[in-house]
Design a protein around this motif. Structure first.
Motif: not given
Length: 105
Positions: A53-61, A90-103
């Motif tokens: 779901a989170v990956f789909c959220s990134l792709v859809v955004s 844009g906000f979602l993409v930045l959040c997901w990229i930040a969470l990927i980097i933190i992970g």
């Protein structure tokens, strides 16, 4: 004597692609909320469906961003829906990229 502003009585319609941009941004937000809620309910041990779901959220955004930018190519239209869609995506993409980097750390 001050100049008078010209008033246009023709109402501009919304850009056609801006509807797609806003709809996809709302869908991406819903998928993101579903993924985060699933992870929180599982105490940080999210299952495969939460990751999907989170990956789909990134792709859809990302797709929503593309539609938003393409909507500015339409002439004589209102772009407010595209701007809202680009802002959410844009906000979602930045959040997901930040969470990927933190992970990755």
């Amino acid at each position: 004597m001050p100049k008078r502003k010209k008033v246009s009585y023709i109402r501009k319609s919304f850009a056609r692609r801006s509807y797609f941009s806003l709809g996809l941004a709302i869908g991406a937000l819903a998928l993101g909320i579903f993924g985060i809620a699933g992870s929180v309910m599982a105490a940080g041990e999210g299952q495969l469906n939460t990751a999907a779901a989170v990956f789909c959220s990134l792709v859809v955004s990302l797709v929503s961003l593309v539609y938003g930018f393409f909507s500015f190519l339409e002439k004589d239209k209102k772009y407010i829906l595209a701007k809202i869609g680009i802002g959410i995506s844009g906000f979602l993409v930045l959040c997901w990229i930040a969470l990927i980097i933190i992970g990755m750390r």
